[in-house]
Scaffold this motif. Structure first.
Motif, PDB file in Angstrom:
ATOM      1  N   ASN A   5       0.664  -1.260  -0.304  1.00 24.77           N
ATOM      2  CA  ASN A   5       0.492   0.051  -0.311  1.00 24.77           C
ATOM      3  C   ASN A   5       0.767   1.193  -0.273  1.00 24.77           C
ATOM      4  OD1 ASN A   5      -2.268  -1.399   0.027  1.00 24.77           O
ATOM      5  ND2 ASN A   5      -2.840  -1.377   2.176  1.00 24.77           N
ATOM      6  N   ASP A   6       1.694   1.169   1.051  1.00 23.72           N
ATOM      7  CA  ASP A   6       2.403   2.155   1.160  1.00 23.72           C
ATOM      8  C   ASP A   6       3.236   2.668  -0.417  1.00 23.72           C
ATOM      9  OD1 ASP A   6       2.190   2.447   3.475  1.00 23.72           O
ATOM     10  OD2 ASP A   6       4.178   1.861   4.311  1.00 23.72           O
ATOM     11  N   SER A   7       3.945   1.151  -0.913  1.00 23.49           N
ATOM     12  CA  SER A   7       4.747   1.639  -2.603  1.00 23.49           C
ATOM     13  C   SER A   7       3.499   2.094  -3.576  1.00 23.49           C
ATOM     14  CB  SER A   7       4.733  -0.021  -2.930  1.00 23.49           C
ATOM     15  OG  SER A   7       5.093   0.126  -4.388  1.00 23.49           O
ATOM     16  N   ILE A   8       1.822   2.214  -3.058  1.00 27.03           N
ATOM     17  CA  ILE A   8       1.068   2.434  -4.390  1.00 27.03           C
ATOM     18  C   ILE A   8       0.393   4.045  -3.839  1.00 27.03           C
ATOM     19  CG2 ILE A   8      -1.089   1.877  -4.792  1.00 27.03           C
ATOM     20  CD1 ILE A   8      -1.303  -0.155  -4.493  1.00 27.03           C
ATOM     21  N   THR A   9       0.837   4.267  -2.827  1.00 26.54           N
ATOM     22  CA  THR A   9       0.355   5.855  -2.923  1.00 26.54           C
ATOM     23  C   THR A   9       1.429   6.226  -2.601  1.00 26.54           C
ATOM     24  OG1 THR A   9      -1.024   4.968   0.155  1.00 26.54           O
ATOM     25  CG2 THR A   9       0.004   6.987  -0.136  1.00 26.54           C
ATOM     26  N   LYS A  10       2.767   5.960  -3.374  1.00 26.04           N
ATOM     27  CA  LYS A  10       4.013   6.632  -2.930  1.00 26.04           C
ATOM     28  C   LYS A  10       4.116   7.010  -4.820  1.00 26.04           C
ATOM     29  CE  LYS A  10       8.024   8.998  -2.476  1.00 26.04           C
ATOM     30  NZ  LYS A  10       8.211  10.126  -1.929  1.00 26.04           N
ATOM     31  N   SER A  11       3.465   6.338  -5.368  1.00 22.41           N
ATOM     32  CA  SER A  11       3.482   6.657  -7.171  1.00 22.41           C
ATOM     33  C   SER A  11       2.228   6.898  -7.156  1.00 22.41           C
ATOM     34  CB  SER A  11       3.067   4.524  -7.588  1.00 22.41           C
ATOM     35  OG  SER A  11       4.054   3.463  -7.699  1.00 22.41           O
ATOM     36  N   VAL A  12       1.140   7.333  -6.823  1.00 22.98           N
ATOM     37  CA  VAL A  12       0.402   7.969  -7.190  1.00 22.98           C
ATOM     38  C   VAL A  12       1.070   9.423  -6.642  1.00 22.98           C
ATOM     39  CG1 VAL A  12      -1.907   9.300  -6.537  1.00 22.98           C
ATOM     40  CG2 VAL A  12      -1.126   6.670  -6.895  1.00 22.98           C
ATOM     41  N   GLU A  13       1.859   9.968  -5.715  1.00 24.67           N
ATOM     42  CA  GLU A  13       2.210  10.658  -5.005  1.00 24.67           C
ATOM     43  C   GLU A  13       3.368  11.746  -6.070  1.00 24.67           C
ATOM     44  OE1 GLU A  13       4.144  10.178  -1.228  1.00 24.67           O
ATOM     45  OE2 GLU A  13       1.978  10.061  -0.448  1.00 24.67           O
ATOM     46  N   ILE A  14       4.047  10.672  -6.852  1.00 22.35           N
ATOM     47  CA  ILE A  14       5.042  11.258  -7.547  1.00 22.35           C
ATOM     48  C   ILE A  14       4.478  11.181  -8.894  1.00 22.35           C
ATOM     49  CG2 ILE A  14       7.346  10.250  -9.191  1.00 22.35           C
ATOM     50  CD1 ILE A  14       7.830   8.359  -6.979  1.00 22.35           C
ATOM     51  N   ILE A  15       3.153  10.457  -9.050  1.00 26.84           N
ATOM     52  CA  ILE A  15       2.254  11.466 -10.447  1.00 26.84           C
ATOM     53  C   ILE A  15       1.556  12.784  -9.813  1.00 26.84           C
ATOM     54  CG2 ILE A  15       0.332   9.338 -10.964  1.00 26.84           C
ATOM     55  CD1 ILE A  15       1.296   8.989 -13.245  1.00 26.84           C
ATOM     56  N   GLU A  16       1.195  12.402  -9.501  1.00 27.73           N
ATOM     57  CA  GLU A  16       0.181  13.439  -9.196  1.00 27.73           C
ATOM     58  C   GLU A  16       0.161  14.958  -9.769  1.00 27.73           C
ATOM     59  OE1 GLU A  16      -1.614  16.237  -5.752  1.00 27.73           O
ATOM     60  OE2 GLU A  16      -0.178  15.310  -5.265  1.00 27.73           O
ATOM     61  N   ASN A  17       1.145  15.070 -10.392  1.00 27.86           N
ATOM     62  CA  ASN A  17       1.514  16.758 -11.277  1.00 27.86           C
ATOM     63  C   ASN A  17       1.228  15.526 -12.101  1.00 27.86           C
ATOM     64  OD1 ASN A  17       2.301  18.213  -8.987  1.00 27.86           O
ATOM     65  ND2 ASN A  17       4.680  17.610  -9.838  1.00 27.86           N
ATOM     66  N   TYR A  18       2.273  15.239 -12.819  1.00 30.14           N
ATOM     67  CA  TYR A  18       1.201  14.945 -14.269  1.00 30.14           C
ATOM     68  C   TYR A  18      -0.411  14.162 -14.201  1.00 30.14           C
ATOM     69  CZ  TYR A  18       0.215  11.198 -17.979  1.00 30.14           C
ATOM     70  OH  TYR A  18      -0.594  10.795 -18.685  1.00 30.14           O
ATOM     71  N   LEU A  19      -1.795  13.339 -13.544  1.00 33.17           N
ATOM     72  CA  LEU A  19      -2.313  13.731 -13.096  1.00 33.17           C
ATOM     73  C   LEU A  19      -3.305  15.064 -13.930  1.00 33.17           C
ATOM     74  CD1 LEU A  19      -5.200  12.475 -12.346  1.00 33.17           C
ATOM     75  CD2 LEU A  19      -3.620  12.013 -10.237  1.00 33.17           C
ATOM     76  N   VAL A  20      -2.738  16.099 -12.100  1.00 32.31           N
ATOM     77  CA  VAL A  20      -3.052  17.263 -12.370  1.00 32.31           C
ATOM     78  C   VAL A  20      -2.344  18.384 -13.457  1.00 32.31           C
ATOM     79  CG1 VAL A  20      -3.233  19.727 -11.807  1.00 32.31           C
ATOM     80  CG2 VAL A  20      -3.529  17.279  -9.750  1.00 32.31           C
ATOM     81  N   LYS A  21      -2.280  18.159 -14.610  1.00 28.06           N
ATOM     82  CA  LYS A  21      -1.776  18.507 -15.870  1.00 28.06           C
ATOM     83  C   LYS A  21      -2.989  18.089 -16.887  1.00 28.06           C
ATOM     84  CE  LYS A  21       2.567  19.664 -18.742  1.00 28.06           C
ATOM     85  NZ  LYS A  21       3.856  19.025 -19.202  1.00 28.06           N
TER      86      LYS A  21
END
Length: 398
Positions: A5-21
């Motif tokens: 779960n920590d890995s999933i959460t971290k992966s989403v944090e890393i890609i958040e800028n791409y997601l919003v952009k």
């Protein structure tokens, strides 16, 4: 190797800028149902960056496959891609928007811009973790959800893929950010279109006796339908009648030749929906005849079936959500809007999650299909987390 779960959460944090952009780009460049040509090109270019094979579907829809080349199940993850013909307000319910449509009269007023960004972000994470997965993931990009122009073609194209489950997520303006609903059973209503014309005989307003006034006939049909809904629809099986248009005449002293009436029915019981449509036909035709008018069906059909979440699949996803986001589940959520997602249940068990995006601090929470509609971008990371978590859990489960 497992994905924590920590890995999933971290992966989403890393890609958040791409997601919003990505969401903002899609929001600024909306295209209407069946016209999503540039949207489709953009989405395909993002898929191609990840070297996933693309299968074209007639129109602007398509799907892409991540094949881990290890024996396992096949799941589908779906987004819709079309916008609506609505003029967007500069402000949401609180303040100026963070981004606005650049195309006047076209607006992602239902969250499909967010849905696309969520699927693309999830795809990036899952491709990166390919070695930790087994089976296949099919990323589904459905055109024309708002007018149901893409669902039939997409379902037909996917038949050969032998999918075990299809998951979809819908941003929900009526749920607070951080809340997620994925109840088993009916979660979105079926939809029927009611569109008819009452034709009479036009004439001068000074001699109504020389005309056959369709306005009176149409008015009596509407009143007759209101009575039928009170007395004929099973009170245990809700069917709503929402008439949204009546159009006849252009000037006070001219009796028109015809009047057009249109609206929709929403229902959760398919047979009761069919029965209600017959009320429309019977009341309409007999009332028109009594007024010596014609009752002409422009379009009176069942358009979408209700979205009914598979019990076993929904409970599986609920457990998956509770594992990574405890206390986030909202229960007993039923939405009277309609969704073409119901069509995928012809292929396999399906489940559609409602992802809360209501936040008064950012001004989101206006009704869908509304000029003030907006989303809380924090809901994008929540939806991506849940989608990735489901994909991993389902593919690893026996």
């Amino acid at each position: 190797m497992s994905i924590s779960n920590d890995s999933i959460t971290k992966s989403v944090e890393i890609i958040e800028n791409y997601l919003v952009k990505t969401r903002r780009y899609l929001h600024e460049n909306p295209e209407l149902s069946g016209e999503e040509f540039e949207t489709s090109k953009f989405l395909k270019s993002e898929v191609q960056k990840l070297n996933l094979p693309i299968t074209e579907v007639e129109g602007t829809g398509f799907y892409a496959i991540l094949d881990t080349e290890k024996v396992g199940k096949t799941i589908g993850l779906r987004t819709d891609i079309d916008a609506l013909p609505i003029v967007e307000k500069e402000e949401n319910q609180k303040s100026k928007r963070v981004c606005k449509s650049k195309v006047n009269g076209k607006f992602h007023a239902c969250g499909h811009d967010g849905h696309m960004a969520i699927l693309l972000a999830a795809m990036h994470i899952l491709v990166k973790n390919k070695d930790n997965l087994k089976g296949k993931i099919i990323f589904i990009f459905e055109e024309g959800e708002e007018i149901c122009s893409g669902i039939g073609k997409m379902v037909e194209a996917l038949e050969k893929e032998k999918i075990d489950a299809i998951y979809g997520a819908h941003l929900a303006a009526f749920l607070d950010t951080g809340k997620i609903a994925i109840d088993a059973g009916p979660v979105m209503a079926g939809n029927a279109i009611v569109d008819f014309t009452v034709r009479g005989k036009g004439g001068h307003g000074s001699r109504p006796d020389l005309s056959i006034n369709p306005i009176f006939a149409a008015t009596n049909i509407i009143n007759g339908l209101a009575s039928a809904w009170v007395n004929r629809v099973d009170v245990r099986k809700t069917v709503t009648l929402g008439l949204g248009m009546i159009n006849g005449g252009t000037i006070a002293n001219v009796i028109p030749d015809e009047v057009r009436v249109a609206g929709t029915l929403r229902y959760f019981d398919i047979e009761e929906g069919k029965k209600a449509l017959e009320f429309v036909r019977k009341v309409g035709s007999l009332t028109a005849e009594a007024h010596e008018c014609q009752f002409i069906e422009n379009k009176i059909i069942q358009d979408n079936d209700p979205v009914i979440n598979d019990k076993i699949l929904s409970e599986f996803i609920q457990n998956s959500i509770e594992d990574i986001m405890p206390d986030s589940l909202a229960k007993d959520i039923i939405w009277f809007a309609s969704e073409s997602f119901a069509g995928y249940s012809k292929l396999c068990p399906t489940a559609l999650a409602m992802i809360g995006t209501k936040n008064k601090e950012v001004g989101s929470g206006a009704e869908h299909h509304n000029e003030y509609f907006d989303i809380d971008e924090k809901s994008l990371t929540i939806a991506t987390t849940i989608m990735v978590k489901f994909a991993y859990d389902f593919l690893k489960a026996n």
